[in-house]
Design an enzyme around this catalytic site. Structure first.
Site, PDB file in Angstrom:
ATOM      1  N   TYR A 127      -9.044 -11.484  -6.751  1.00 51.74           N
ATOM      2  CA  TYR A 127      -8.045 -11.473  -7.813  1.00 51.74           C
ATOM      3  C   TYR A 127      -8.094 -12.739  -8.660  1.00 51.74           C
ATOM      4  O   TYR A 127      -7.432 -12.812  -9.695  1.00 51.74           O
ATOM      5  CB  TYR A 127      -6.644 -11.305  -7.224  1.00 51.74           C
ATOM      6  N   ARG A 158       0.855  -1.178   0.000  1.00 45.26           N
ATOM      7  CA  ARG A 158       0.000   0.000   0.000  1.00 45.26           C
ATOM      8  C   ARG A 158       0.898   1.238   0.000  1.00 45.26           C
ATOM      9  O   ARG A 158       2.031   1.189   0.458  1.00 45.26           O
ATOM     10  CB  ARG A 158      -0.904   0.023   1.228  1.00 45.26           C
ATOM     11  N   HIS A 195      -3.630  -9.201   3.933  1.00 39.02           N
ATOM     12  CA  HIS A 195      -5.072  -9.393   4.085  1.00 39.02           C
ATOM     13  C   HIS A 195      -5.357 -10.285   5.281  1.00 39.02           C
ATOM     14  O   HIS A 195      -4.720 -11.335   5.438  1.00 39.02           O
ATOM     15  CB  HIS A 195      -5.665 -10.041   2.834  1.00 39.02           C
ATOM     16  N   ARG A 211      -0.733  -2.129  -6.741  1.00 38.94           N
ATOM     17  CA  ARG A 211      -0.946  -3.205  -5.752  1.00 38.94           C
ATOM     18  C   ARG A 211      -1.829  -4.299  -6.355  1.00 38.94           C
ATOM     19  O   ARG A 211      -1.538  -5.492  -6.218  1.00 38.94           O
ATOM     20  CB  ARG A 211      -1.582  -2.623  -4.495  1.00 38.94           C
TER      21      ARG A 211
END
Length: 300
Positions: free
Chosen positions: A283, A156, A274, A251
């Site tokens: 994803y 991030r 996560h 990201r």
């Protein structure tokens, strides 16, 4: 465009402005949506709509019209988000009409149109190469290292800018970052070869320019570079590379690259920080290119 000769809409927009503070884009979007409804009503019933005349059946018919008949300026069907906005404007208007005493009760609204969401926006290999080419042509060693950490490690922005020298263990053949993530959680993220080279090149320069800073990416007044700086950097690089991007796209791209090259969800989730595999599973959804390839392979 005048919506109707009746003063209902004028009263509604005055309330929207004075009570809800809605101006600009919201007011324009609602006005356009209600103009569309009025035009549809006149085509169906030959008269101007009034709040008390609208029934649940009318609302279902109108939503079906938006989904299957109505076209945008380019002649294409409306997207589910646009249909949802049109119906939302109508719902807010009718709620106002009830509160203003123009109708006794609200009609039943149909269920909102659901859009099947695809994976988050990610860059394909050609787009990644274009971005990397631009940052190498136009960027500084600091910027190259920042972009590589976002794209190669899936950090991030807030994590990348706040990395401290004490968080980094890097050499020619190994590299690990201790990352401070959301909720003050720590995780270790390996640094792959291209990112290691970019970081090492920046560290050599950084040691001469900012020997006393504790941050890998020093900013002004003893702190680190800001997330806003990185946002502007990525936006500008994207413009040169003919891409509309923001840092989080990098990201997403890192996550997509890992999934497409065979990494399992647990590994990807750990790298991204996560706490739930559900956040990582998005994803695995196919994009349009992958769906097209699947259809072509399966076509008789």
């Amino acid at each position: 465009m005048k919506i109707t000769s009746v003063n209902y809409f004028d009263g509604f927009f005055a309330w929207l402005r004075d009570q809800k503070g809605a101006t600009g884009n919201t007011a324009r979007a609602y006005r356009h949506a209600l103009a569309c409804f009025s035009a549809w009503w006149r085509d169906i019933y030959g008269s101007e709509p009034t709040p008390g005349d609208v029934t649940g059946i009318d609302l279902r018919d109108y939503q079906e019209y938006l989904q299957n008949v109505k076209r945008n300026r380019r002649g294409r069907p409306l997207k589910p988000a646009t249909v949802k906005l049109y119906m939302e404007a109508l719902q807010v208007f009718l709620k106002w009409a009830r509160e203003a005493g123009h109708v006794g009760r609200l009609p039943n609204f149909p269920k909102a149109v659901q859009e099947q969401k695809g994976p988050p926006k990610a860059l394909d290999r050609n787009e990644q190469n274009r971005l990397l080419r631009e940052v190498e042509r136009r960027g500084k060693n600091r910027d190259i290292a920042l972009v590589r950490l976002l794209l190669s490690c899936g950090l991030r922005v807030s994590e990348a800018v706040s990395i401290k020298m004490a968080d980094l263990d890097i050499g020619e053949r190994h590299g690990v970052l201790t990352v401070r993530g959301k909720g003050n959680k720590y995780r270790e993220v390996p640094v792959p070869p291209e990112a290691r080279r970019a970081v090492r090149a920046w560290l050599e320069e950084r040691g001469k320019k900012h020997p006393n800073s504790e941050y890998i990416f020093p900013g002004r007044n003893g702190g680190h570079v800001t997330a806003r700086y990185v946002e502007h950097l990525i936006r500008d690089l994207g413009r040169f590379a003919r891409l509309e991007i923001h840092p989080h796209v990098l990201r997403h791209t890192a996550a997509t690259n890992m999934i497409e090259t065979g990494a399992d969800l647990v590994t990807v989730a750990q790298i991204l920080g996560h706490s739930s595999l559900n956040a990582t599973a998005i994803y695995t959804k196919p994009n349009v290119r992958r769906m097209a390839e699947a259809l072509e392979r399966g076509e008789a």
